[in-house]
Design a protein around this motif. Structure first.
Motif, PDB file in Angstrom:
ATOM      1  N   ASP A 100      -5.505  20.408  12.800  1.00  0.00           N
ATOM      2  CA  ASP A 100      -6.349  19.221  12.827  1.00  0.00           C
ATOM      3  C   ASP A 100      -5.772  18.146  13.742  1.00  0.00           C
ATOM      4  OD1 ASP A 100      -8.066  20.394  11.039  1.00  0.00           O
ATOM      5  OD2 ASP A 100      -7.090  19.498   9.287  1.00  0.00           O
ATOM      6  N   GLY A 101      -4.451  18.038  13.753  1.00  0.00           N
ATOM      7  CA  GLY A 101      -3.810  17.032  14.599  1.00  0.00           C
ATOM      8  C   GLY A 101      -4.074  17.281  16.068  1.00  0.00           C
ATOM      9  N   MET A 102      -3.983  18.516  16.472  1.00  0.00           N
ATOM     10  CA  MET A 102      -4.234  18.819  17.882  1.00  0.00           C
ATOM     11  C   MET A 102      -5.701  18.626  18.217  1.00  0.00           C
ATOM     12  SD  MET A 102      -2.054  19.224  20.055  1.00  0.00           S
ATOM     13  CE  MET A 102      -2.542  19.038  21.738  1.00  0.00           C
ATOM     14  N   ARG A 103      -6.575  18.899  17.272  1.00  0.00           N
ATOM     15  CA  ARG A 103      -7.998  18.642  17.488  1.00  0.00           C
ATOM     16  C   ARG A 103      -8.215  17.143  17.718  1.00  0.00           C
ATOM     17  NH1 ARG A 103     -10.362  20.177  12.734  1.00  0.00           N
ATOM     18  NH2 ARG A 103      -9.821  22.297  13.295  1.00  0.00           N
ATOM     19  N   ALA A 104      -7.531  16.314  16.929  1.00  0.00           N
ATOM     20  CA  ALA A 104      -7.639  14.861  17.105  1.00  0.00           C
ATOM     21  C   ALA A 104      -7.134  14.447  18.483  1.00  0.00           C
ATOM     22  CB  ALA A 104      -6.847  14.145  16.018  1.00  0.00           C
ATOM     23  N   VAL A 105      -6.070  15.067  18.936  1.00  0.00           N
ATOM     24  CA  VAL A 105      -5.526  14.756  20.264  1.00  0.00           C
ATOM     25  C   VAL A 105      -6.523  15.143  21.346  1.00  0.00           C
ATOM     26  CG1 VAL A 105      -3.725  15.331  21.929  1.00  0.00           C
ATOM     27  CG2 VAL A 105      -3.145  14.979  19.539  1.00  0.00           C
ATOM     28  N   ARG A 106      -7.103  16.336  21.238  1.00  0.00           N
ATOM     29  CA  ARG A 106      -8.071  16.771  22.248  1.00  0.00           C
ATOM     30  C   ARG A 106      -9.283  15.852  22.270  1.00  0.00           C
ATOM     31  NH1 ARG A 106      -6.482  21.847  20.199  1.00  0.00           N
ATOM     32  NH2 ARG A 106      -8.346  21.967  18.915  1.00  0.00           N
ATOM     33  N   GLU A 107      -9.763  15.434  21.101  1.00  0.00           N
ATOM     34  CA  GLU A 107     -10.910  14.521  21.055  1.00  0.00           C
ATOM     35  C   GLU A 107     -10.549  13.175  21.662  1.00  0.00           C
ATOM     36  OE1 GLU A 107     -12.041  14.411  16.972  1.00  0.00           O
ATOM     37  OE2 GLU A 107     -12.858  16.444  16.999  1.00  0.00           O
ATOM     38  N   TRP A 108      -9.347  12.684  21.342  1.00  0.00           N
ATOM     39  CA  TRP A 108      -8.916  11.406  21.875  1.00  0.00           C
ATOM     40  C   TRP A 108      -8.783  11.480  23.394  1.00  0.00           C
ATOM     41  CZ3 TRP A 108      -4.307   9.704  24.236  1.00  0.00           C
ATOM     42  CH2 TRP A 108      -4.193   8.320  24.350  1.00  0.00           C
ATOM     43  N   LEU A 109      -8.172  12.553  23.900  1.00  0.00           N
ATOM     44  CA  LEU A 109      -8.028  12.703  25.349  1.00  0.00           C
ATOM     45  C   LEU A 109      -9.390  12.829  26.039  1.00  0.00           C
ATOM     46  CD1 LEU A 109      -4.959  15.091  25.552  1.00  0.00           C
ATOM     47  CD2 LEU A 109      -5.048  12.671  26.173  1.00  0.00           C
ATOM     48  N   ALA A 110     -10.326  13.507  25.380  1.00  0.00           N
ATOM     49  CA  ALA A 110     -11.674  13.610  25.941  1.00  0.00           C
ATOM     50  C   ALA A 110     -12.334  12.244  26.020  1.00  0.00           C
ATOM     51  CB  ALA A 110     -12.510  14.568  25.124  1.00  0.00           C
ATOM     52  N   SER A 111     -12.132  11.412  24.988  1.00  0.00           N
ATOM     53  CA  SER A 111     -12.730  10.075  25.000  1.00  0.00           C
ATOM     54  C   SER A 111     -12.084   9.206  26.075  1.00  0.00           C
ATOM     55  CB  SER A 111     -12.623   9.418  23.627  1.00  0.00           C
ATOM     56  OG  SER A 111     -11.283   9.104  23.321  1.00  0.00           O
ATOM     57  N   VAL A 112     -10.777   9.333  26.271  1.00  0.00           N
ATOM     58  CA  VAL A 112     -10.084   8.584  27.321  1.00  0.00           C
ATOM     59  C   VAL A 112     -10.584   9.044  28.677  1.00  0.00           C
ATOM     60  CG1 VAL A 112      -7.843   8.229  28.425  1.00  0.00           C
ATOM     61  CG2 VAL A 112      -8.040   8.087  25.938  1.00  0.00           C
ATOM     62  N   ASP A 113     -10.744  10.336  28.851  1.00  0.00           N
ATOM     63  CA  ASP A 113     -11.251  10.869  30.116  1.00  0.00           C
ATOM     64  C   ASP A 113     -12.656  10.357  30.385  1.00  0.00           C
ATOM     65  OD1 ASP A 113     -11.071  12.490  32.443  1.00  0.00           O
ATOM     66  OD2 ASP A 113     -12.361  13.963  31.455  1.00  0.00           O
ATOM     67  N   GLU A 114     -13.467  10.335  29.351  1.00  0.00           N
ATOM     68  CA  GLU A 114     -14.847   9.846  29.494  1.00  0.00           C
ATOM     69  C   GLU A 114     -14.866   8.374  29.885  1.00  0.00           C
ATOM     70  OE1 GLU A 114     -18.348   9.002  26.353  1.00  0.00           O
ATOM     71  OE2 GLU A 114     -17.547  11.051  26.338  1.00  0.00           O
ATOM     72  N   LEU A 115     -13.975   7.584  29.287  1.00  0.00           N
ATOM     73  CA  LEU A 115     -13.901   6.151  29.632  1.00  0.00           C
ATOM     74  C   LEU A 115     -13.419   5.942  31.060  1.00  0.00           C
ATOM     75  CD1 LEU A 115     -12.467   4.681  26.341  1.00  0.00           C
ATOM     76  CD2 LEU A 115     -14.764   4.367  27.249  1.00  0.00           C
ATOM     77  N   THR A 116     -12.498   6.763  31.524  1.00  0.00           N
ATOM     78  CA  THR A 116     -11.997   6.583  32.877  1.00  0.00           C
ATOM     79  C   THR A 116     -13.041   6.970  33.926  1.00  0.00           C
ATOM     80  OG1 THR A 116     -10.952   8.752  32.848  1.00  0.00           O
ATOM     81  CG2 THR A 116      -9.573   6.882  32.256  1.00  0.00           C
ATOM     82  N   VAL A 117     -13.930   7.890  33.565  1.00  0.00           N
ATOM     83  CA  VAL A 117     -14.994   8.270  34.490  1.00  0.00           C
ATOM     84  C   VAL A 117     -15.978   7.132  34.661  1.00  0.00           C
ATOM     85  CG1 VAL A 117     -16.943   9.830  34.797  1.00  0.00           C
ATOM     86  CG2 VAL A 117     -14.755  10.729  34.065  1.00  0.00           C
ATOM     87  N   LYS A 118     -16.228   6.418  33.585  1.00  0.00           N
ATOM     88  CA  LYS A 118     -17.170   5.284  33.655  1.00  0.00           C
ATOM     89  C   LYS A 118     -16.510   4.148  34.372  1.00  0.00           C
ATOM     90  CE  LYS A 118     -19.515   6.388  29.403  1.00  0.00           C
ATOM     91  NZ  LYS A 118     -19.878   5.966  28.084  1.00  0.00           N
TER      92      LYS A 118
END
Length: 68
Positions: A50-68
């Motif tokens: 679950d912890g790694m899933r949280a990390v992947r989701e967090w990194l995806a959200s950071v990536d999404e914010l940097t694209v915008k």
């Protein structure tokens, strides 16, 4: 020199795996302080819990914010 018993070999292996996982958790906590500490505690062997899933989701959200 006497060989080690299977029990001691397995205990040493488990201790080594546990120490390696804790070192990895510590490194990730330092790299990603924004992720809650309980997420790191939920990481399973192989870092796919679950912890790694949280990390992947967090990194995806950071990536999404940097694209915008």
């Amino acid at each position: 020199m006497r060989k080690r018993s299977w029990e001691s070999v397995l205990a040493l292996r488990k201790e080594r795996v546990t120490a390696k996982a804790e070192a990895r958790r510590r490194l990730l906590r330092e790299c990603y302080p924004a992720i809650p500490p309980q997420a790191w505690a939920n990481m399973a062997d192989g870092l796919y819990g679950d912890g790694m899933r949280a990390v992947r989701e967090w990194l995806a959200s950071v990536d999404e914010l940097t694209v915008k």
